[in-house]
Design a protein around this motif. Structure first.
Motif, mmCIF file in Angstrom:
data_model
loop_
_atom_site.group_PDB
_atom_site.id
_atom_site.type_symbol
_atom_site.label_atom_id
_atom_site.label_comp_id
_atom_site.label_asym_id
_atom_site.label_seq_id
_atom_site.Cartn_x
_atom_site.Cartn_y
_atom_site.Cartn_z
ATOM 1 N N ALA A 69 0.838 -1.205 0.000
ATOM 2 C CA ALA A 69 0.000 0.000 0.000
ATOM 3 C C ALA A 69 0.874 1.258 0.000
ATOM 4 N N GLU A 70 1.954 1.228 0.788
ATOM 5 C CA GLU A 70 2.852 2.394 0.853
ATOM 6 C C GLU A 70 3.553 2.626 -0.480
ATOM 7 N N LEU A 71 3.991 1.519 -1.098
ATOM 8 C CA LEU A 71 4.634 1.634 -2.407
ATOM 9 C C LEU A 71 3.666 2.235 -3.430
ATOM 10 N N CYS A 72 2.446 1.717 -3.450
ATOM 11 C CA CYS A 72 1.458 2.208 -4.427
ATOM 12 C C CYS A 72 1.210 3.700 -4.228
ATOM 13 N N LYS A 73 1.090 4.108 -2.984
ATOM 14 C CA LYS A 73 0.865 5.530 -2.686
ATOM 15 C C LYS A 73 2.048 6.354 -3.195
ATOM 16 N N ALA A 74 3.266 5.894 -2.882
ATOM 17 C CA ALA A 74 4.464 6.648 -3.274
ATOM 18 C C ALA A 74 4.598 6.749 -4.794
ATOM 19 N N LYS A 75 4.160 5.700 -5.517
ATOM 20 C CA LYS A 75 4.343 5.669 -6.970
ATOM 21 C C LYS A 75 3.100 6.127 -7.733
ATOM 22 N N GLY A 76 2.060 6.494 -7.012
ATOM 23 C CA GLY A 76 0.850 6.972 -7.684
ATOM 24 C C GLY A 76 0.040 5.873 -8.359
ATOM 25 N N LEU A 77 0.150 4.655 -7.837
ATOM 26 C CA LEU A 77 -0.669 3.558 -8.363
ATOM 27 C C LEU A 77 -1.863 3.341 -7.440
ATOM 28 N N SER A 78 -2.975 2.902 -8.002
ATOM 29 C CA SER A 78 -4.116 2.537 -7.174
ATOM 30 C C SER A 78 -3.969 1.085 -6.743
ATOM 31 N N LEU A 79 -4.596 0.755 -5.627
ATOM 32 C CA LEU A 79 -4.528 -0.609 -5.094
ATOM 33 C C LEU A 79 -5.947 -1.132 -4.870
ATOM 34 N N HIS A 80 -6.270 -2.200 -5.588
ATOM 35 C CA HIS A 80 -7.605 -2.809 -5.506
ATOM 36 C C HIS A 80 -7.483 -4.193 -4.870
ATOM 37 N N LEU A 81 -8.435 -4.516 -4.012
ATOM 38 C CA LEU A 81 -8.473 -5.848 -3.408
ATOM 39 C C LEU A 81 -9.608 -6.657 -4.010
ATOM 40 N N ASP A 82 -9.268 -7.808 -4.593
ATOM 41 C CA ASP A 82 -10.279 -8.805 -4.935
ATOM 42 C C ASP A 82 -10.486 -9.628 -3.670
ATOM 43 N N GLY A 83 -11.465 -9.194 -2.900
ATOM 44 C CA GLY A 83 -11.726 -9.856 -1.612
ATOM 45 C C GLY A 83 -12.924 -10.785 -1.692
ATOM 46 N N ALA A 84 -12.962 -11.588 -2.751
ATOM 47 C CA ALA A 84 -14.077 -12.538 -2.912
ATOM 48 C C ALA A 84 -14.268 -13.350 -1.631
ATOM 49 N N ARG A 85 -13.143 -13.747 -1.019
ATOM 50 C CA ARG A 85 -13.185 -14.528 0.223
ATOM 51 C C ARG A 85 -12.464 -13.803 1.354
ATOM 52 N N ILE A 86 -12.620 -12.480 1.421
ATOM 53 C CA ILE A 86 -11.883 -11.705 2.431
ATOM 54 C C ILE A 86 -12.209 -12.163 3.841
ATOM 55 N N PHE A 87 -13.458 -12.572 4.098
ATOM 56 C CA PHE A 87 -13.797 -12.943 5.479
ATOM 57 C C PHE A 87 -13.186 -14.299 5.864
ATOM 58 N N ASN A 88 -12.972 -15.182 4.897
ATOM 59 C CA ASN A 88 -12.237 -16.415 5.201
ATOM 60 C C ASN A 88 -10.815 -16.063 5.645
ATOM 61 N N ALA A 89 -10.253 -14.991 5.084
ATOM 62 C CA ALA A 89 -8.921 -14.543 5.490
ATOM 63 C C ALA A 89 -8.968 -13.905 6.877
#
Ligand SMILES: *Cc1c(COP(=O)(O)O)cnc(C)c1O
Length: 337
Positions: free
Chosen positions: A155-175
């Motif tokens: 997340a920090e790298l993406c912020k520093a480089k101006g990239l967006s970060l998307h989560l495919d959390g299809a099973r986020i609650f299992n995680a």
């Protein structure tokens, strides 16, 4: 028949159906479905995001997310096993005109160092690195999950480089039931999150895209363009609300049963290379001369349905409709093979 093909095979419970049948509904294209609005507000608040959008599928929430974050000639960075690459028909190219940079992760997980090396320099002739997609849990990665500590440097790298970060959390609650991280902590790390209501949560239909107000405003337009604007969708949203209220904590049971299946497979002589079981997904191989279709036949003859990934690889997925009685039957059946 005991179905271990996927956690998408669940039927709504009587209580969930009751909630659906009693939903107050309206025309959601005019934002007048109170139950859809309630689901969206509930999910956004859970993850500490500003807004949410209810969509028919997780493919649509991922694809809308990708579309809103990018422009044609941009590049998406993801693990080579990720759903957005493997299982969404190349939608990143079709809908968004993107190039893709695939990274070889570990069990579907990539790290900040790999991503940093993959970010392209700003040349006229190169696609522009614009978006990183992580998957949590990683489906084809064997259900492995990222903790917040693993995501933070990305997340920090993406912020520093101006990239967006998307989560495919299809099973986020299992995680989350494994890592102990909270939805709010996940929400703080990503620009957008897709969550599926129709996997482990047991709803019949639906996914949610979460993000900032302006992001979701644009996502609504893209959803309409894709034909995903639904009318009295509150009947479906009610199932989602019910699932978020009642079906999250019990995912630990699914994860534990999957771990027990992994252990039971270790004593099946024709089975090898059982991948570590992290959540509700078990991947394993069978040894020659046995092959995956033959093993599926044997399972079928014992009343168990599963699925194969290639000539020797098979997958079990546990879920809400896989009961303790079924689990005991499968454990006994495996002991007989
Ligand atoms: C199932 C799944 C999706 C979304 O699938 P739909 O069938 O379109 O809802 C997205 N990502 C992952 C990792 C999945 O397993």
């Amino acid at each position: 028949m005991i179905n271990l093909v996927s956690d998408t095979v669940t039927q709504p419970t009587p209580e969930m159906l009751h909630a659906m049948m009693n939903a107050a509904v309206g025309d959601d294209v005019f934002k007048e479905d109170p139950t859809v609005n309630a689901l969206q507000e509930k999910a956004a608040a859970m993850f500490g995001m500003e807004a949410a959008l209810f969509c028919p599928s997780g493919t649509m929430t991922n694809q809308i997310g990708i579309k809103v974050h990018t422009r044609p000639l941009d590049e998406l960075i993801c693990d080579e096993l990720s759903h957005v690459y493997q299982s969404e028909v190349g939608g990143y190219a079709f809908h968004s005109g993107l190039a893709v940079k695939l990274l070889p992760g570990v069990n579907g997980k990539i790290n900040a160092e790999q991503i940093e090396k993959a970010i392209k320099p700003d040349y006229d002739w190169m696609p522009k690195s614009r978006l990183v997609v992580l998957e949590n849990t990683c489906n084809i990665g064997g259900g492995a999950y990222y903790t917040k500590e693993e995501i933070r440097p990305i997340a920090e790298l993406c912020k520093a480089k101006g990239l967006s970060l998307h989560l495919d959390g299809a099973r986020i609650f299992n995680a989350l039931v494994e890592s102990g991280d909270t939805p709010q902590e996940m929400g703080a790390l990503f620009d957008s999150i897709s969550i599926c209501l129709s996997k482990g949560l047991g709803a019949p239909v639906g996914s949610l895209l979460l993000g900032s107000q302006p992001f979701i405003k644009e996502a609504r337009r893209v959803r309409k363009a894709m034909g995903g604007g639904m009318r009295q969708a509150g009947y479906l949203a009610a199932a989602g609300i019910y699932a978020l209220d009642h079906h999250i904590e019990r995912l630990k049971i699914d994860n534990n049963r999957a771990k027990e299946l992994g252990k039971a497979l270790a004593s099946v002589s024709v089975v090898e290379n059982i991948r570590p079981v992290y959540s509700n997904i078990v991947f394993f191989d069978v040894k020659a001369p046995m092959n995956a279709p033959q093993f599926l036949e044997i399972l079928l003859s014992k009343g168990i349905k599963a699925t194969s990934f290639g000539p020797e690889t098979l997958r079990f997925v546990t879920h809400l409709d896989y009961t303790e009685a079924m689990h005991q039957k499968v454990l006994s059946a495996l002991a007989e093979i």
